[in-house]
Design an enzyme around this catalytic site. Structure first.
Site, PDB file in Angstrom:
ATOM      1  N   ASP A 267       0.539  -1.281   2.107  1.00 52.90           N
ATOM      2  CA  ASP A 267       0.721  -1.567   1.478  1.00 52.90           C
ATOM      3  C   ASP A 267      -0.319  -1.789   0.181  1.00 52.90           C
ATOM      4  O   ASP A 267      -0.875  -1.109   0.370  1.00 52.90           O
ATOM      5  CB  ASP A 267       0.509  -2.606   2.430  1.00 52.90           C
ATOM      6  CG  ASP A 267       1.231  -4.034   1.664  1.00 52.90           C
ATOM      7  OD1 ASP A 267       1.426  -4.451   0.950  1.00 52.90           O
ATOM      8  OD2 ASP A 267       0.967  -5.384   2.531  1.00 52.90           O
TER       9      ASP A 267
HETATM   10  C1  BGC Z   1       2.882  -7.481   0.243  1.00 56.37           C
HETATM   11  C2  BGC Z   1       3.497  -7.068   1.322  1.00 56.37           C
HETATM   12  C3  BGC Z   1       4.694  -6.394  -0.361  1.00 56.37           C
HETATM   13  C4  BGC Z   1       3.511  -5.956  -1.226  1.00 56.37           C
HETATM   14  C5  BGC Z   1       4.365  -5.490  -2.631  1.00 56.37           C
HETATM   15  C6  BGC Z   1       1.717  -6.858  -0.427  1.00 56.37           C
HETATM   16  O1  BGC Z   1       0.550  -7.960  -1.218  1.00 56.37           O
HETATM   17  O2  BGC Z   1       1.671  -7.633   1.577  1.00 56.37           O
HETATM   18  O3  BGC Z   1       5.121  -7.655   1.934  1.00 56.37           O
HETATM   19  O4  BGC Z   1       5.747  -5.920  -0.654  1.00 56.37           O
HETATM   20  O5  BGC Z   1       2.839  -6.612  -2.007  1.00 56.37           O
HETATM   21  O6  BGC Z   1       4.308  -6.330  -3.398  1.00 56.37           O
END
Ligand code: BGC
Length: 722
Positions: A267
């Protein structure tokens, strides 16, 4: 490109080129590609060089056919081996046509429409140049303080698994190579992110491996069984180890045990966050832990590109580990057909036709209708066109109803409630006033709203949470409606008119202050682009509410976590002859949630016959057929979600009071009855034992059939495994 060619491509890559494939940066690092094809903008502070950008493997959050084509073409001109970029983005509940938030979609219990929503999201995103979506989110949720519950389909592992599969089918279709209108799906957030302590985002998670396997893993697994191409790690720890460096969970469980050989992405920033978590001293240790755990792509931090070259050089990381990661990324590009067709679905002309087209908006409206849940109705709804309506509240004429993760949705173009109601009611019957802000309330607002309300037959109050009050980093400790709106409602109550509350929100709320003052409540969640139209059709009875909650509504935050599939305890509250005090209870509130899992009202009523069993003994080869007759006992056509639960009376490990095993959504005309049958097999009685084996226990069981997890009819049966 054939597998052999991929290997030979890999062999031509330098170590730096390979490592750059593992880096993912946001679209702004590629700015300027349109103008003359220059890739510019690497952030000096991160030490990202042009060379790294030119060789990177994927981009985060870039869309728009024109821009994507420009970036891809510029990239291919610069990239020595002509390896195309993967375009990844969060297409969570729609691209431009926004569907209800996933928690609302959960309440539809409608797999076909859920699948269609993902298919449409894919179509719009793919024509805009996106290849991969960071969805579905398959985190099981039990704590409505956590803002991200709106991204999940709810508290039940079985139902979440069904939805995860439906979303993956909708996004990916059958053939990603030939069908360029589909996206590769990345299931997230692996694992158990939904259990963040205290409902505070990014917080610690700790649970036994048995519970992890029983409740939290099944929905991710279901998405992978359906063929999801990618997995994203979660921010949290489990058993003290942050997931992005968790060898046991990633390399051993996900890769070795489950056989997942797709791309695993961290993530946002989660590799570098191994440092503040306290399991890495510096970027080098963070990179080492993440690559050892088999994280292929590092999102938005730069530990891999900076540290892996030296880690390989000094022998701490074997180059073969890097090769494996790169090969997985190349294979995904191959499956998406990018080597032959690097622009894939991106198409400027088609973009205009496909995006936000009438057919997509119709599908969004239909799903919004199915997602709303009628929570209370003291004979106020449906409205009639002749009634004078006072439409009041911060959501009366507000386009901010798309919810979090709708980054390309247009709040200006969203169907707002006021114009939709005005169009449906007889001319001049709807008057609108703001009444209050979401968190503010003035005397002027009150006086205006009061004047409007006094002229009306019915007050419709459109209340709720701002879209920033849920979603990522949107945790709240108090999950009541904001004070200002409760004050508005309370004052409206003094006017003595019937009040219908329509709620716009991203989590189950504590409805104190609402339930006692409203005569009817329609939970609309964040209903998406077509929200106003969908709600209007429900309020006027053109459609009959059929949504059923997939997450319990607590009596108050003090009850959280409260969920239907809990244990009985050794001192259950309602046992015959139980002591009054020394039982598992609160002194001040009930144990049961305010509204249980599976609950939802309709404009009609349904009655259930006693469930009939084909036999009372189940064996491995002889399932039990459960049949129940459901009758529409009201005056209008309606849909019912018939739910089947079981309880294993005596397990090796304590079993939940109820576990959802199946359901059927049926439509009945007034007076019509239908037989609904479920086949319950021994395989559905299996669970994780203390030694983590997955099997069933012979002995006594109960099964329950009903309209929700509380109002059920029960029967006993036995499982024999002789
Ligand atoms: C979130 C994810 C997301 C990623 C990309 C993160 O902060 O937890 O769910 O896919 O950002 O945008």
């Amino acid at each position: 490109m054939k597998d052999q060619q991929l290997t030979s491509l890999l062999n031509q890559m330098t170590l730096e080129e390979k490592i750059a494939q593992l880096q993912q940066l946001a679209a702004n690092f590629y700015e300027g590609a349109e103008e003359g094809g220059q890739i510019t903008g690497p952030m000096a502070s991160m030490g990202i060089t042009d060379h790294m950008i030119e060789n990177s493997g994927s981009v985060l959050g870039l869309s728009g056919a024109e821009q994507v084509i420009a970036v891809q073409e510029a990239h291919l001109r610069k990239n020595r081996l002509g390896i195309p970029l993967l375009m990844m983005a969060d297409i969570v509940h729609g691209f431009k046509t926004i569907f209800p938030v996933p928690l609302a979609i959960g309440c539809s219990w409608d797999m076909e429409r859920a699948e269609l929503s993902a298919e449409i999201a894919a179509k719009e995103a793919a024509v805009s140049g996106v290849h991969v979506t960071f969805a579905p989110m398959a985190d099981l949720v039990r704590d409505p303080r956590w803002g991200r519950v709106m991204e999940s389909t709810g508290e039940d592992p079985y139902l979440n698994g069904r939805f995860a599969r439906a979303f993956v089918r909708g996004f990916q279709g059958n053939d990603l190579t030939d069908d360029v209108s589909r996206l590769a799906a990345c299931v997230k957030h692996f694992a158990a992110y939904g259990l963040s302590e205290g409902g505070r985002d990014y917080n610690t998670v700790d649970l036994s491996e048995r519970q992890l396997r029983e409740y939290y893993l099944p929905a991710y697994r279901a998405a992978l069984d359906e063929g999801a191409e990618m997995v994203m790690t979660s921010f949290n720890t489990i058993d003290g180890i942050p997931i992005s460096g968790n060898v046991k969970l990633l390399r051993q469980l996900l890769r070795e045990e489950w056989g997942f050989d797709g791309v695993l992405i961290s993530d946002w920033g989660a590799v570098k966050e191994l440092i503040p978590h306290g399991v890495a001293e510096d970027e080098a240790e963070a990179a080492l832990k993440a690559i050892k755990a088999s994280v292929d792509i590092e999102m938005m931090t730069e530990c891999y590109v900076h540290q892996l070259p030296a880690l390989v050089a000094d022998g701490q990381v074997d180059e073969s580990i890097i090769d494996e990661a790169v090969l997985r990324i190349l294979k995904l590009k191959q499956r998406l057909g990018l080597f032959e067709n690097p622009l894939r679905g991106a198409d400027i002309e088609k973009e205009r036709e496909v995006i936000f087209c009438e057919a997509h908006r119709t599908a969004a409206r239909e799903l919004a209708v199915k997602s709303c849940v009628l929570l209370k109705n003291d004979q106020v709804l449906p409205l009639t066109t002749e009634q004078r309506i006072a439409l009041i509240g911060p959501f009366a004429n507000n386009g901010d109803i798309l919810g979090p993760w709708s980054w390309l949705g247009s709040t200006e173009e969203a169907s707002r409630l006021a114009p939709a109601l005005e169009a449906r009611a007889a001319a001049g019957k709807v008057t609108v006033a703001e009444g209050s802000g979401i968190e503010s309330f003035t005397e002027e607002q009150w006086l205006e709203a009061k004047a409007v309300a006094l002229e009306a037959d019915v007050i419709v109050l459109a209340l709720g949470e701002h879209s920033d009050m849920s979603g990522e980093a949107g945790s709240r400790s108090d999950i009541c409606l904001p004070e200002a709106q409760r004050e508005l409602l309370q004052r409206m109550k003094t006017l003595g008119k019937p009040i219908v509350v329509v709620l716009f929100n991203g989590r189950p709320l504590d409805l104190s202050g609402v339930i006692e003052n409203a005569d009817a409540i329609l939970e609309a969640w964040f209903p998406g682009s077509e929200g106003g139209a969908a709600i209007t059709s429900l309020l006027y009875g053109d459609e009959n509410p059929s949504g059923r909650l997939t997450m319990s509504f607590p009596v108050s935050v003090g009850q959280i976590p409260v969920y239907y599939n809990h244990f009985n305890t050794g001192r259950p509250l309602h046992a015959p002859g139980a002591d009054k005090r020394y039982v598992s209870q609160y002194l001040d509130i009930p144990n049961e949630p305010f509204l249980p899992f599976g609950f939802g009202l309709s404009y009609t009523t349904f009655s259930y016959s006693e469930p009939n069993l084909s036999g009372e003994i189940m064996t491995k080869d002889q399932p039990i057929k459960v049949t129940v007759t459901v009758t529409n006992t009201g005056n209008v056509q309606g849909e019912e979600v018939v739910q089947l639960y079981i309880r294993d009376i005596s397990g090796e490990v304590v079993r939940p009071m109820k576990e959802l095993k199946d359901f059927a959504k049926i439509s009945l005309s007034p007076g019509e009855c239908k037989e609904v049958s479920f086949t319950l097999t021994e395989a559905q009685l299996r669970y994780y034992h203390s030694d983590l084996s997955f099997s069933s226990d012979p002995g006594q069981f109960k099964l329950f059939v009903g309209p929700n997890s509380q109002e059920v009819k029960e029967r006993d049966f036995r499982l024999t495994l002789a």
